[in-house]
Design an enzyme around this catalytic site. Structure first.
Site, mmCIF file in Angstrom:
data_model
loop_
_atom_site.group_PDB
_atom_site.id
_atom_site.type_symbol
_atom_site.label_atom_id
_atom_site.label_comp_id
_atom_site.label_asym_id
_atom_site.label_seq_id
_atom_site.Cartn_x
_atom_site.Cartn_y
_atom_site.Cartn_z
ATOM 1 N N GLY A 159 0.828 -1.205 0.000
ATOM 2 C CA GLY A 159 0.000 0.000 0.000
ATOM 3 C C GLY A 159 0.856 1.246 0.000
ATOM 4 N N GLY A 188 0.440 5.858 0.365
ATOM 5 C CA GLY A 188 -0.413 7.004 0.643
ATOM 6 C C GLY A 188 0.354 8.284 0.494
ATOM 7 N N GLY A 189 -0.269 9.404 0.937
ATOM 8 C CA GLY A 189 0.367 10.697 0.779
ATOM 9 C C GLY A 189 1.579 10.874 1.667
ATOM 10 N N MET A 190 1.592 10.204 2.831
ATOM 11 C CA MET A 190 2.696 10.365 3.780
ATOM 12 C C MET A 190 3.764 9.304 3.614
ATOM 13 S SD MET A 190 2.581 10.470 7.974
ATOM 14 C CE MET A 190 1.693 12.023 8.017
ATOM 15 N N GLY A 191 3.354 8.076 3.280
ATOM 16 C CA GLY A 191 4.339 7.013 3.185
ATOM 17 C C GLY A 191 3.800 5.775 2.510
ATOM 18 N N ALA A 192 4.580 4.706 2.597
ATOM 19 C CA ALA A 192 4.220 3.430 1.984
ATOM 20 C C ALA A 192 4.226 2.347 3.057
ATOM 21 C CB ALA A 192 5.194 3.067 0.864
ATOM 22 N N VAL A 193 3.466 1.263 2.796
ATOM 23 C CA VAL A 193 3.370 0.139 3.726
ATOM 24 C C VAL A 193 3.885 -1.107 3.020
ATOM 25 C CG1 VAL A 193 1.851 -1.251 5.169
ATOM 26 C CG2 VAL A 193 1.396 1.191 4.871
ATOM 27 N N LYS A 213 5.542 0.487 7.986
ATOM 28 C CA LYS A 213 5.158 1.763 7.395
ATOM 29 C C LYS A 213 6.359 2.691 7.370
ATOM 30 C CE LYS A 213 1.512 5.267 7.518
ATOM 31 N NZ LYS A 213 0.247 5.691 8.181
ATOM 32 N N ASP A 246 -9.544 11.706 11.509
ATOM 33 C CA ASP A 246 -9.499 11.307 10.089
ATOM 34 C C ASP A 246 -10.244 9.988 9.897
ATOM 35 O OD1 ASP A 246 -8.887 11.591 7.406
ATOM 36 O OD2 ASP A 246 -6.953 10.596 7.575
#
Length: 541
Positions: A18, A20-25, A40, A135
């Site tokens: 996965g 996202g805007g902040m990081g990856a998993v 993460k 959120d």
């Protein structure tokens, strides 16, 4: 750059699962014991941003501080020699609520209540630890199979969480005017970026989630972020049962109370909301405050009034015949009714992390005692109608007898009877929709406004000081009798406050007054010519 086969800490990276805007998993595995975890990692381009790094590690601290079974567990965090900030959390084998609703649209009411009660339990524990999520959305809710429950909830992503120290101050300050969250799930106070946001912003967001799970649509949506934010602040939610007649009146009132615009009108605590979700009928019998809703617009309702009354009649008949044979989440239609004498084995509901263990009544939602979807039969309305007809007939006979010309008659229509305990007010252009017990429907309609200025390009601000855009500006605004003041600002021109009453579609052009130039120095001949150093006085926007 992190890639498969790389080792971070004691774990070997297997694959990216996965981003996202902040990081990856990433999915990683311990090479000796075979334990799988999720890793993460912050995007490297954001690693130099102190605020991003602080929020990243704040998430790990917040989750560790709460310690609830319905919140994802974080085991470790650190920084790699290459400068990658990471933390290690439990690997969840399941599906997000967003994925489930994409394929199923609207969930069964009982299933939605079961999921919502677990989310409320997790957030109640977070609030007790001084943590506000801020959120909450379908992407941050994971459903997995655990302890025999096909919809065991895990709440994810506390990256925007607000933590409070012992003094009550937030551990990470948010600048005024900065919007954090997803507009469709943000509370009115979050949309206005107020400083005094408390735990009840999560109650509003959970109300949006419950509404979406049960109806298949969002209560507030639009083509632009600005349109959504305006609706969140100014527009009441639609009647849930007009979109899904299977929603009981008690559940409808719970949804609408969560979505109340005034903060004090919502549930006082997440724990109180969880208890209401576990036993909606008991909540309704407690005579809670009636939460308002708006009438649905033409074409917005999925069902009409006849379908709603038919669903209520069917539910009442089933209750009179011995109750509703409801199954627990995941049960097949052929299974015995949940909790019936013939059930040989029941799967216990996992224990909740709060101080007391309430009785789980989510699976047994019935119509409240004394409630009927059909109004009680009375004789006096029939007598009144017969008397009115006789009176009209006698009056017409008298006029004819006296030879007087008949006057113009004003037709009268009998209002449709509504269900017991209901006040229904519907917009005149919209079709009448019958509403079940416990709802006050307030008429709300949107008018299309076109605001222009001369000259154009002025910034338009709403009554709360929120910038809506530049002229010429087209927007939708709730109709009403109270005047609304828009303020226009343009560099080099005086601010102009324009007051108007929005009753229908309107196009308005507003003349702006130019700020006069400062007088220049007087020359010997009295010439009005300006010197080279003269400047124009301007007011800042």
């Amino acid at each position: 750059m992190i890639a498969a086969g790389q080792t971070i800490g004691n774990y070997r990276i297997l694959a990216k699962i996965g981003t996202g805007g902040m990081g990856a998993v990433y999915l990683a595995e311990h090479p000796q014991i075979g334990k799988r975890i999720a890793l993460k990692v912050i995007h490297r381009e954001l690693a130099g941003n102190k605020d991003v790094v602080q929020r990243f590690f704040q998430e790990a601290r917040a989750v560790n501080k709460i310690g609830n079974e319905h919140i994802v567990e974080i085991h470790d965090f650190g920084v790699t020699p290459e400068g990658d900030h990471y933390y290690i959390m439990e690997y969840l084998d399941g599906k997000t609520l967003a994925h489930v609703m994409t394929h199923e649209r609207a969930l069964d009411v009982m299933r939605a209540l079961h999921i919502g009660a677990q989310i409320a339990s997790a957030l109640a524990a977070a609030h007790a630890s001084g943590v506000i999520h801020r959120d909450l959305k379908p992407d941050n809710i994971m459903l997995m199979n655990r302890l025999g429950d096909q919809d065991f909830v895990k709440v994810l992503d506390f990256g925007l969480a607000k933590m409070f120290a012992a003094s009550g101050a937030s551990a990470v300050q948010t600048a005024v005017g900065v919007l954090l969250g997803t507009p469709q799930y943000m509370s009115p106070e979050a949309c206005e970026s107020k400083r005094d946001i408390d735990h009840r912003t999560d109650i509003y967001a959970l109300g949006v989630l419950l509404f979406q799970m049960m109806t298949g649509v969002l209560p507030f949506d639009g083509e632009t972020m600005g349109e959504v934010l305006v609706k969140q602040v100014t527009v009441l939610p639609p009647v849930p049962r007009a979109l899904n007649p299977a929603i009981p009146p008690s559940v409808e009132q719970i949804l609408l109370r969560c979505l109340a615009k005034p903060v004090d009108a919502r549930f006082a605590t997440m724990l109180a909301l969880r208890d209401a979700l576990l036993d909606p009928e008991s909540y309704l019998r407690g005579s809670p405050p009636i939460a308002p809703a708006r009438s649905v617009a033409p074409g917005e309702a999925v069902v009409d009034g006849r379908q709603m009354l038919a669903a209520a009649d069917a539910r009442t008949r089933m209750m009179q015949q011995g109750g509703l044979p409801l199954q627990p989440p995941g049960a097949s239609p052929g299974d015995a009714p949940y909790g019936s004498p013939g059930t040989s084995k029941q799967i216990p509901v996992p224990g909740l992390a709060m101080p007391t263990e309430p009785k789980m009544n989510t699976m047994r939602i019935s119509t409240p005692i004394g409630y009927s979807s059909r109004p009680p039969r009375r004789v006096w309305p029939i007598v009144l109608v017969v008397g009115l007809l006789l009176g009209l007939g006698g009056g017409a006979f008298t006029v004819a007898w006296c030879g007087r010309p008949p006057g113009s008659a004003t037709p009268s229509t009998a209002g449709a009877s509504s269900a017991a305990g209901v006040v229904a007010v519907v917009d005149a252009p919209a079709p009448a929709v019958a509403v079940d017990a416990g709802i006050v429907v307030v008429p709300i309609a949107l008018a299309k406004l076109t605001l222009d200025s001369k000259p154009s390009g002025a910034t338009v601000y709403d009554p709360n000081g929120i910038a809506l855009g530049k002229t010429p500006l087209k927007l939708e605004w709730p109709t009403g009798t109270a005047p609304v003041t828009f303020t226009l600002k343009l560099r080099g021109y005086r601010d102009r406050a324009h007051e108007m009453t929005v009753t229908s579609n309107t196009m308005t052009q507003i003349q702006l007054d130019k700020i006069p130039r400062a007088p220049g120095p007087v020359r010997g001949s009295g010439s009005p010519d300006r010197g080279a150093g003269d400047t124009e006085l301007e007011r800042p926007d």
